[in-house]
Scaffold this active site. Structure first.
Site, PDB file in Angstrom:
ATOM      1  N   GLU A 198       0.868  -1.164   0.000  1.00 22.18           N
ATOM      2  CA  GLU A 198       0.000   0.000   0.000  1.00 22.18           C
ATOM      3  C   GLU A 198       0.912   1.223   0.000  1.00 22.18           C
ATOM      4  OE1 GLU A 198      -2.775   0.270   3.291  1.00 22.18           O
ATOM      5  OE2 GLU A 198      -3.449   2.231   2.577  1.00 22.18           O
ATOM      6  N   ARG A 221       5.174 -13.403   9.385  1.00 21.65           N
ATOM      7  CA  ARG A 221       5.843 -12.150   9.073  1.00 21.65           C
ATOM      8  C   ARG A 221       7.175 -12.075   9.790  1.00 21.65           C
ATOM      9  NH1 ARG A 221       2.338  -8.258   9.073  1.00 21.65           N
ATOM     10  NH2 ARG A 221       3.619  -6.478   9.565  1.00 21.65           N
ATOM     11  N   LYS A 262       4.289   0.779  10.094  1.00 21.28           N
ATOM     12  CA  LYS A 262       4.430   2.046   9.385  1.00 21.28           C
ATOM     13  C   LYS A 262       4.003   3.213  10.273  1.00 21.28           C
ATOM     14  CE  LYS A 262       3.451   0.234   4.841  1.00 21.28           C
ATOM     15  NZ  LYS A 262       2.290   0.034   3.991  1.00 21.28           N
TER      16      LYS A 262
HETATM   17  P1  ATP Z   1       2.529  -2.153   8.195  1.00 24.56           P
HETATM   18  O1  ATP Z   1       1.793  -3.069   9.109  1.00 24.56           O
HETATM   19  O2  ATP Z   1       3.920  -1.849   8.604  1.00 24.56           O
HETATM   20  O3  ATP Z   1       1.753  -0.923   7.823  1.00 24.56           O
HETATM   21  P2  ATP Z   1       1.584  -3.507   5.916  1.00 24.56           P
HETATM   22  O4  ATP Z   1       1.524  -4.979   5.997  1.00 24.56           O
HETATM   23  O5  ATP Z   1       0.307  -2.798   6.090  1.00 24.56           O
HETATM   24  O6  ATP Z   1       2.727  -2.975   6.859  1.00 24.56           O
HETATM   25  P3  ATP Z   1       1.734  -3.306   3.096  1.00 24.56           P
HETATM   26  O7  ATP Z   1       2.217  -2.196   2.279  1.00 24.56           O
HETATM   27  O8  ATP Z   1       0.287  -3.626   3.055  1.00 24.56           O
HETATM   28  O9  ATP Z   1       2.216  -3.008   4.572  1.00 24.56           O
HETATM   29  O10 ATP Z   1       2.589  -4.609   2.823  1.00 24.56           O
HETATM   30  C1  ATP Z   1       2.912  -5.084   1.550  1.00 24.56           C
HETATM   31  C2  ATP Z   1       3.274  -6.526   1.659  1.00 24.56           C
HETATM   32  O11 ATP Z   1       4.384  -6.696   2.533  1.00 24.56           O
HETATM   33  C3  ATP Z   1       2.136  -7.348   2.201  1.00 24.56           C
HETATM   34  O12 ATP Z   1       1.981  -8.488   1.384  1.00 24.56           O
HETATM   35  C4  ATP Z   1       2.581  -7.710   3.584  1.00 24.56           C
HETATM   36  O13 ATP Z   1       2.105  -8.966   3.936  1.00 24.56           O
HETATM   37  C5  ATP Z   1       4.099  -7.707   3.473  1.00 24.56           C
HETATM   38  N1  ATP Z   1       4.710  -7.397   4.755  1.00 24.56           N
HETATM   39  C6  ATP Z   1       4.549  -6.287   5.497  1.00 24.56           C
HETATM   40  N2  ATP Z   1       5.217  -6.380   6.651  1.00 24.56           N
HETATM   41  C7  ATP Z   1       5.830  -7.589   6.651  1.00 24.56           C
HETATM   42  C8  ATP Z   1       6.682  -8.297   7.564  1.00 24.56           C
HETATM   43  N3  ATP Z   1       7.030  -7.764   8.732  1.00 24.56           N
HETATM   44  N4  ATP Z   1       7.122  -9.529   7.215  1.00 24.56           N
HETATM   45  C9  ATP Z   1       6.779 -10.061   6.034  1.00 24.56           C
HETATM   46  N5  ATP Z   1       5.982  -9.460   5.136  1.00 24.56           N
HETATM   47  C10 ATP Z   1       5.505  -8.239   5.426  1.00 24.56           C
HETATM   48 MG    MG Z   2      -1.292  -3.710   4.783  1.00 25.94          MG
END
Ligand code: ATP
Ligand code: MG
Length: 583
Positions: A57, A292, A302
């Site tokens: 995102e 994760r 984030k």
């Molecule tokens: P945050 O919780 O930090 O806002 P998010 O998961 O909302 O992160 P996205 O931009 O939606 O952030 O993530 C893009 C991709 O990265 C998704 O497929 C998510 O599953 C993966 N991702 C995010 N954080 C991790 C992590 N700590 N380990 C593995 N994959 C991750």
């Molecule tokens: Mg997300």
């Protein structure tokens, strides 16, 4: 743990191996741009054996957790002659910005991945599918699978039930199809304010899985989107948009983190309904979940990263102490180190926390074979060789990299006055201290053996000069070099020739391994000493071109800062010490 280049098997590889063996995906068609069943069927058989996607995102900067997902999705596609899409999941107009889109593209490229195949750039935006999603929503309403609910958000929450109790039906659940359709069109046309009504799937208010209790598909949001502007005032929920995006793009293996496991039944439900209605091509994508990455001594949410930046606890998104990819790059991390780290993590379904030292070790292992060596003195004190003629300059040399003799030698002069590390002299040595102290013999690396003769101190008692005499026959690389046995060797740079530099010594940003454990305020775990700036002396000839990395002998790996370093004013970051020194 392994450093082999052959991929280590994991549960996802096993699944893909089986899918390829059974031919589950071999008859899929592909369409450019991605599309509905009709568009896809008109296209050729998909040349990609599998399709994966990395779906960020664009609401912030990528961090080390994302790197795990990037390496996994692009890595699997590469290994299986597939294609991985870069898809921006931009369904939240308020939080998303083009600035983040560009930063994400830069970082995925920097990590070494590419989404252009045979001239087609597989970069997509969820917002490109807004019209298709809307048409699908109308089809669902017409088939009785969705309805417009006029309950408020609070009422919907209150009637959803609990883990132990079923929910109750909305009074609007059984309204005529034509009425829902008309209202959905009014929603789209902007006739209603935010929150006045919503489109919900009609599934099962008594399902033990709360995600199946008539989840919301569309909500009204009068907001400007970074790409579609004011064209829309209804925006799809992530859980509804995501499976459809996957299906339109012909994704075979949709890999996400474990917290989406409970969403999988809805993922399947929505795709099956749309396939039955002839809207989506089969075979449908399948969602798989992995654990994760949780890394100690950092925060990766984030929201928390944003707080650190906006409240000024760090200097921007690329602050070298942050676990953002921009920060890690500025700190001196290489794409190879991050890929190696992700490879060593493996893929599992069990949540765990990885120690920060594993990331640091991957950097050492990546840089050791390739990084040029140089000498730096970070906490300088002067060493005077009292029997060395004033004005004499004696050339010395050392390998550029001991692992790569073909890289050749570097040259630097030995003179009467040298900078050495203050810690390499002790008036009263502790046990097992083998460096300079009165009477002791030590080798000046790549130079002579010297005997320490004492020191000069100022009024406050601090050492201002260390004195020694050299033994002329002991020069490194000459037959006499081994005639005197010494237990210590120290690094040095000639005072007259040394290059001045600002060196930033970074330490962990947090004092605690789990700064955001439980409900605690992660800010109270900040390490107040996470950056020390010193004025250092570097080996002559060291050119601090931004982004250059070195191993400074005995000290660690360092990088010329990408933003602040210049020829006139070298600024150098310590990426990692040579050994794990965190106590
Ligand atoms: P945050 O919780 O930090 O806002 P998010 O998961 O909302 O992160 P996205 O931009 O939606 O952030 O993530 C893009 C991709 O990265 C998704 O497929 C998510 O599953 C993966 N991702 C995010 N954080 C991790 C992590 N700590 N380990 C593995 N994959 C991750
Ligand atoms: Mg997300």
């Amino acid at each position: 743990m392994t450093t082999d280049s052959a991929p280590v098997s994991n549960f996802l590889r096993t699944i893909i191996d089986n899918d390829l063996k059974s031919g589950r995906y071999q008859d899929r068609h592909w369409a450019t741009p991605p599309g509905t069943a009709a568009a896809r069927r008109a296209g050729p058989i998909d040349p990609a054996r599998i399709r994966t996607r990395f779906p960020p995102e664009p609401n912030g900067y990528l961090h080390i957790g994302h790197a795990k997902s990037i390496c996994l999705n692009f890595g699997l596609a590469n290994d299986y002659q597939g294609i991985c899409h870069l898809r921006f999941d931009d369904t939240n107009p308020e939080k998303e910005e083009d600035e983040y889109v560009q930063a994400i593209i830069d970082m995925v490229r920097w990590l070494g991945f590419d989404w252009t195949h045979d001239g087609t750039e597989h970069q997509y935006f969820a917002s490109d599918y807004f019209e298709t999603l809307y048409q699908f929503a109308e089809a669902l309403v017409q088939a009785g699978h969705a309805y417009v609910d006029e309950q408020s958000a609070d009422e919907m929450r209150a009637t959803r039930g609990t883990l132990t109790e079923p929910g109750t039906h909305s009074p609007w659940r059984d309204r005529p199809v034509a009425e829902s359709l008309a209202l959905l069109r009014e929603m789209r046309a902007g006739k209603h304010p935010n929150g006045r009504m919503a489109l919900r799937a009609r599934i099962d208010m008594a399902s033990p899985n709360i995600n199946l209790r008539d989840p919301v598909l569309y909500r009204i949001r009068h907001a400007t989107h970074h790409r579609t502007g004011d064209a829309w005032c209804i925006y799809p929920m992530y859980t509804w948009a995501h499976p459809v995006e996957d299906a339109l793009e012909g994704i075979t293996h949709s890999i996400c983190t474990l917290e989406f496991e409970d969403q999988r039944p809805f993922y399947d439900w929505i795709l099956q309904r749309l396939a039955e209605l002839g809207q989506l091509a089969e075979p449908l994508p399948h969602q798989y979940e992995f654990a994760r990455l949780n890394l100690s001594y950092v925060v990766t949410s984030k929201r928390k990263l944003r707080q650190l930046v906006t409240e000024g606890h760090v200097n921007g998104w690329d602050d070298p102490r942050l676990p953002t990819l921009a920060g890690l790059r500025r700190r001196g991390y290489t794409p190879g180190a991050i890929r190696l780290f992700c490879e060593r993590l493996g893929v599992s379904k069990a949540d765990s926390r990885i120690d920060y030292s594993v990331l640091e070790q991957a950097l050492r292992d990546d840089l050791d074979p390739s990084a040029a060596r140089a000498v730096a003195v970070l906490d300088p004190v002067k060493l005077v060789i009292t029997n060395f003629p004033e004005g004499q300059v004696e050339p010395c040399s050392a390998p550029l990299n001991p692992h790569a003799p073909e890289a050749g030698q570097r040259q630097f002069p030995l003179t009467r006055e040298l900078w050495i590390e203050r810690d390499d002299f002790r008036e009263e040595p502790p046990k097992k201290y083998f460096r300079l102290f009165p009477g002791n013999l030590v080798r000046l690396k790549y130079g002579y053996v010297v005997r320490c003769t004492g020191c000069v101190k100022n009024e406050a008692g601090a050492v201002t000069e260390v004195h020694c005499e050299y033994l002329p026959d002991t020069r490194s690389g000459t037959p006499g070099a081994d005639s005197v046995k010494v237990k210590g060797a120290i690094t040095w740079v000639s005072v007259a020739h040394a290059v001045a530099a600002e060196v930033r010594l970074y330490d962990r940003l947090f004092r605690e391994a789990h700064p955001d454990r439980g409900d605690q305020d992660f800010l109270q775990a900040l390490n107040p000493d996470s950056c020390h700036v010193v004025q250092a002396w570097l080996e002559p000839g060291t050119q601090a071109v931004p982004g250059t990395t070195w191993q400074f002998e005995r000290l660690g790996y360092f990088v010329a800062d990408r933003e602040d370093s210049s020829a006139d004013h070298p600024v150098i970051n310590r990426a990692v010490t040579l050994r794990d020194t965190w106590a």
